[in-house]
Design an enzyme around this catalytic site. Structure first.
Site, PDB file in Angstrom:
ATOM      1  CG  ASN A 101      -0.090  -0.044   2.592  1.00 42.27           C
ATOM      2  OD1 ASN A 101       0.808  -0.661   2.714  1.00 42.27           O
ATOM      3  ND2 ASN A 101      -0.544   1.025   3.393  1.00 42.27           N
TER       4      ASN A 101
ATOM      5  CE  LYS B  65      10.954  -8.539  -0.921  1.00 46.54           C
ATOM      6  NZ  LYS B  65       9.692  -8.065  -1.362  1.00 46.54           N
TER       7      LYS B  65
ATOM      8  N   GLY C 275       4.278  -5.638   8.153  1.00 45.02           N
ATOM      9  CA  GLY C 275       3.473  -6.262   9.370  1.00 45.02           C
ATOM     10  C   GLY C 275       4.452  -6.517  10.486  1.00 45.02           C
TER      11      GLY C 275
ATOM     12  CD  GLU D 171       7.965   4.174  10.650  1.00 41.98           C
ATOM     13  OE1 GLU D 171       6.665   4.128  10.879  1.00 41.98           O
ATOM     14  OE2 GLU D 171       8.728   5.126  10.955  1.00 41.98           O
TER      15      GLU D 171
ATOM     16  CB  CYS E  24       0.305   1.925   8.523  1.00 43.06           C
ATOM     17  SG  CYS E  24       0.802   3.494   7.992  1.00 43.06           S
TER      18      CYS E  24
HETATM   19  N1  LIG Z   1       4.006   1.919   9.882  1.00 43.45           N
HETATM   20  C1  LIG Z   1       3.717   2.325   8.475  1.00 43.45           C
HETATM   21  O1  LIG Z   1       4.399   3.363   7.875  1.00 43.45           O
HETATM   22  C2  LIG Z   1       3.023   1.179   7.627  1.00 43.45           C
HETATM   23  C3  LIG Z   1       2.874   0.096   8.194  1.00 43.45           C
HETATM   24  N2  LIG Z   1       2.268  -1.089   7.141  1.00 43.45           N
HETATM   25  C4  LIG Z   1       2.028  -2.450   7.708  1.00 43.45           C
HETATM   26  O2  LIG Z   1       2.376  -3.182   6.610  1.00 43.45           O
HETATM   27  C5  LIG Z   1       1.361  -4.465   6.743  1.00 43.45           C
HETATM   28  C6  LIG Z   1       0.699  -4.677   5.399  1.00 43.45           C
HETATM   29  O3  LIG Z   1       1.505  -4.974   4.436  1.00 43.45           O
HETATM   30  P1  LIG Z   1       2.139  -6.376   4.064  1.00 43.45           P
HETATM   31  O4  LIG Z   1       2.615  -5.970   2.567  1.00 43.45           O
HETATM   32  O5  LIG Z   1       1.098  -7.100   3.975  1.00 43.45           O
HETATM   33  O6  LIG Z   1       3.350  -6.414   4.768  1.00 43.45           O
HETATM   34  P2  LIG Z   1       4.437  -7.513   5.048  1.00 43.45           P
HETATM   35  O7  LIG Z   1       4.829  -7.397   6.273  1.00 43.45           O
HETATM   36  O8  LIG Z   1       3.787  -9.215   4.612  1.00 43.45           O
HETATM   37  O9  LIG Z   1       5.385  -7.344   3.823  1.00 43.45           O
HETATM   38  C7  LIG Z   1       6.079  -6.206   3.774  1.00 43.45           C
HETATM   39  C8  LIG Z   1       7.389  -6.577   3.045  1.00 43.45           C
HETATM   40  O10 LIG Z   1       8.214  -7.394   3.753  1.00 43.45           O
HETATM   41  C9  LIG Z   1       8.461  -8.372   2.705  1.00 43.45           C
HETATM   42  N3  LIG Z   1       8.911  -9.525   3.394  1.00 43.45           N
HETATM   43  C10 LIG Z   1       8.051 -10.681   3.751  1.00 43.45           C
HETATM   44  N4  LIG Z   1       8.796 -11.772   4.533  1.00 43.45           N
HETATM   45  C11 LIG Z   1      10.117 -10.948   4.643  1.00 43.45           C
HETATM   46  C12 LIG Z   1      11.187 -11.406   5.206  1.00 43.45           C
HETATM   47  N5  LIG Z   1      11.298 -13.008   5.772  1.00 43.45           N
HETATM   48  N6  LIG Z   1      12.303 -10.984   5.097  1.00 43.45           N
HETATM   49  C13 LIG Z   1      12.432  -9.908   4.342  1.00 43.45           C
HETATM   50  N7  LIG Z   1      11.345  -9.227   4.157  1.00 43.45           N
HETATM   51  C14 LIG Z   1      10.303 -10.049   3.844  1.00 43.45           C
HETATM   52  C15 LIG Z   1       7.679  -8.669   1.759  1.00 43.45           C
HETATM   53  O11 LIG Z   1       7.949  -9.384   0.587  1.00 43.45           O
HETATM   54  C16 LIG Z   1       7.196  -7.039   1.628  1.00 43.45           C
HETATM   55  O12 LIG Z   1       8.039  -6.516   0.602  1.00 43.45           O
HETATM   56  C17 LIG Z   1       0.344  -4.063   7.875  1.00 43.45           C
HETATM   57  O13 LIG Z   1       0.634  -4.573   9.095  1.00 43.45           O
HETATM   58  C18 LIG Z   1       0.413  -2.492   7.991  1.00 43.45           C
HETATM   59  O14 LIG Z   1      -0.148  -1.783   9.083  1.00 43.45           O
HETATM   60  C19 LIG Z   1       1.816  -0.579   5.979  1.00 43.45           C
HETATM   61  C20 LIG Z   1       2.011   0.630   5.630  1.00 43.45           C
HETATM   62  C21 LIG Z   1       2.457   1.805   6.301  1.00 43.45           C
HETATM   63  C1  LIG Z   2       2.269   5.897   6.471  1.00 39.16           C
HETATM   64  N1  LIG Z   2       1.420   7.185   6.541  1.00 39.16           N
HETATM   65  C2  LIG Z   2       1.776   8.196   7.028  1.00 39.16           C
HETATM   66  O1  LIG Z   2       2.996   8.336   7.190  1.00 39.16           O
HETATM   67  C3  LIG Z   2       0.232   7.077   6.024  1.00 39.16           C
HETATM   68  C4  LIG Z   2      -0.300   6.269   4.860  1.00 39.16           C
HETATM   69  C5  LIG Z   2       0.503   5.289   4.179  1.00 39.16           C
HETATM   70  C6  LIG Z   2       0.423   3.931   4.366  1.00 39.16           C
HETATM   71  O2  LIG Z   2      -0.604   3.609   5.182  1.00 39.16           O
HETATM   72  O3  LIG Z   2       0.729   3.213   3.649  1.00 39.16           O
HETATM   73  C7  LIG Z   2      -1.732   6.279   4.565  1.00 39.16           C
HETATM   74  O4  LIG Z   2      -2.555   6.676   5.215  1.00 39.16           O
HETATM   75  O5  LIG Z   2      -1.944   5.811   3.314  1.00 39.16           O
END
Ligand SMILES: NC(=O)C1=CN([C@@H]2O[C@H](COP(=O)(O)OP(=O)(O)OC[C@H]3O[C@@H](n4cnc5c(N)ncnc54)[C@H](O)[C@@H]3O)[C@@H](O)[C@H]2O)C=CC1
Ligand SMILES: CN(C=O)/C=C(\CC(=O)O)C(=O)O
Length: 491
Positions: free
Chosen positions: A152, A175, A229, A250, A284
């Site tokens: 996202n 990546k 995540g 993050e 997020c």
């Molecule tokens: N705090 C923030 O700024 C944000 C946090 N998020 C969080 O991201 C999550 C959703 O996104 P997803 O794509 O489902 O997250 P995810 O954690 O499944 O994947 C994120 C990235 O990590 C990579 N990855 C997966 N396993 C790995 C490993 N073992 N080693 C290294 N890289 C690996 C994936 O290929 C992908 O590029 C939600 O929990 C969301 O809250 C999303 C956007 C903003």
């Molecule tokens: C991470 N963020 C703010 O800094 C907010 C976002 C990005 C995301 O969640 O990926 C949003 O609200 O879309």
């Protein structure tokens, strides 16, 4: 139908991929493109290119000012190409075009901001407590950066990593997620066009278990910047046990939006909708827990129900659409399971809770509101990353605060009140990296962003982010002409 083919960008060139996978258009459920699945060997080539470039004469001869100009140029190119990149992001992730266009145009400002900062983060000279010494602190680039992002807002989440990393003089391997990587692979063309030396920015996609793992544990990587995540974050931290890379995380959230009875309820209702239904809740900072004062709960829920039911769900490429599909079927199944479990355990469905009948194809899910009244319900505890709002009520400010902080996460929060003193107290006492008062989901390159607790480690955005891509070197120069005195004591 012919699928569009994308490639990894390694060492200044687009590769012919050795392995590929199909990318699905979430609005139809049909494949539309093939993506490169970077192998461990591809990752090695990218990291080696970044490392070689970091130590090259070409990179060393680029002054901070020149790097800044490249970043500003990149920002300008992102703005000029925002429409094209937005169409790709919408196609590959289902995020509505209204949002991708606006968000990507703003991403340009992140590169411009860090471009401007490139020659303004300085070392220091210390008023050292020894008369025969002169001590300066140099700030040097930390090394090769592995930036790992989720699906996202990929351009946005990359900009807050690439901007400060390149401004600091690091080189990068980025990546993209295996879900919806098209906009980042297309963005690589702009990196090239901006004139970054080959190898300074490498962009690839692939799966977490091989490509992501190899990248974040690679011995030549010194810095990992991750968004994703919490369980992946734990895997990443284990990976970095191999290279001891400095790591920022993050992660997700379960952000509370507190609405007091004295709030401007129209404005608060719009903000709650923006917080949970924009981006189909795949943010997020999604304001997924509404905490509303008991005395206005019925009236406020009624407003929200009407607003939710009026949301235009449809083709994400149509500028009139307000909510598109979820990005993946996996995401929808997770949401459906949590909603079913929450209703079985006593949650009351106010609206939604199903796939919209008029959209049988694609990964759509209706805007959903669940009246919780039990903070142990799964929909109140778990991050759903979807359009599901859980509602809890409170009677006092203390109760509102306790509910707001009753989560292991601490990413964002919202407070709606016309009472200034109450707003300040809540802003001080909420355990979260961001508190929005009488607004929600506002961002800026100037403002640091990051979480408390399970929402992560470190901050992105703002001035200090550059510092996290540098390390200090203390240079001691003895300025006395006298011989060194007693060699057996510490100076
Ligand atoms: N705090 C923030 O700024 C944000 C946090 N998020 C969080 O991201 C999550 C959703 O996104 P997803 O794509 O489902 O997250 P995810 O954690 O499944 O994947 C994120 C990235 O990590 C990579 N990855 C997966 N396993 C790995 C490993 N073992 N080693 C290294 N890289 C690996 C994936 O290929 C992908 O590029 C939600 O929990 C969301 O809250 C999303 C956007 C903003
Ligand atoms: C991470 N963020 C703010 O800094 C907010 C976002 C990005 C995301 O969640 O990926 C949003 O609200 O879309």
């Amino acid at each position: 139908m012919t699928l569009v083919a994308f490639s990894n960008f390694i060492d200044g060139a687009f590769d012919t991929p050795t392995a590929t996978f199909e990318s699905i258009d979430p609005s139809t459920g049909a494949p539309w493109a093939t993506m490169p699945a970077a192998t461990e060997a591809d990752v090695d080539r990218a990291v080696e290119a970044a490392h070689r470039t970091l130590h090259s004469a070409a990179w060393a001869s680029l002054t901070a000012t020149a790097r800044g100009k490249l970043l500003v140029r990149l920002g300008d190119l992102v703005v000029a190409n925002a429409g094209r990149l937005a169409e790709l992001e919408t196609r590959d992730t289902g995020k509505i075009i209204r949002e991708t266009r606006a968000q990507i145009a703003y991403v340009g400002d992140y590169y411009r901001y860090y471009g401007g900062l490139a020659d303004k983060h300085e070392g220091s000279h210390l008023p050292i407590d020894k008369a025969d010494m002169d001590v300066t602190i140099r700030r040097e680039p930390i090394g090769v950066v592995a930036a790992v992002v989720p699906w996202n807002s990929q351009l946005f989440l990359s900009a807050v990593k690439l901007g400060p990393a390149l401004a600091a003089g690091c080189t990068v391997v980025l990546k993209a997620s295996e879900d919806g990587p098209a906009p980042l692979l297309a963005f690589a063309e702009l990196v090239h066009e901006a004139g970054f030396p080959a190898g300074s920015v490498n962009i690839l996609t692939g799966f977490g278990h091989d490509c992501g793992r190899r990248l974040t544990s690679h011995p030549l990587v010194s810095r990992v910047a991750f968004t994703g995540g919490p369980s992946t974050a734990r895997a990443i931290v284990r990976n970095t046990a191999e290279n001891l890379a400095y790591t920022t995380l993050e992660l997700g959230g379960k952000s509370p939006v507190v609405v007091f009875a004295d709030a401007d309820l129209d404005s608060a209702a719009n903000a709650v909708v923006a917080g949970i239904f924009a981006a189909s809740g795949q943010s997020c900072v999604a304001g997924s827990r509404l905490l509303v004062e008991h005395s206005i709960k019925a009236e406020f829920l009624d407003r929200l129900k009407h607003k939710a039911e009026a949301i235009k769900i449809g083709d994400p490429q149509d500028p009139a659409t307000e909510m598109g599909p979820l990005a993946t079927p996996r995401q929808r199944e997770w949401i459906e399971n949590i909603v079913a479990e929450s209703l079985a355990k006593g949650g009351t469905l106010v609206t939604g809770g199903k796939r919209p009948d008029e959209h049988p194809h694609g990964f759509y899910y209706a805007p959903t509101i669940i009246d919780g009244e039990d903070s142990a319900l799964p929909c109140v505890r778990e991050e759903l990353f979807g359009p599901v709002l859980s509602v809890l009520a409170f009677d006092t400010e203390a109760e509102a605060l306790a509910l707001a902080n009753d989560t292991p996460f601490g990413l964002a929060s919202g407070v709606f009140t016309t009472n200034l003193a109450k707003a300040h107290r809540m802003a001080r006492d909420i355990h979260a990296g961001v508190v929005w008062v009488n607004t929600y989901r506002a961002v800026s390159p100037l403002v640091p962003f990051g979480g408390y607790g399970q929402s992560g480690l470190g901050r992105e955005g703002g001035l200090d982010a550059i510092r996290d891509y540098t390390r200090s070197k203390s240079v001691w120069i003895r300025i006395s002409d006298e011989p060194i005195p007693d060699p057996f004591v510490m100076r």
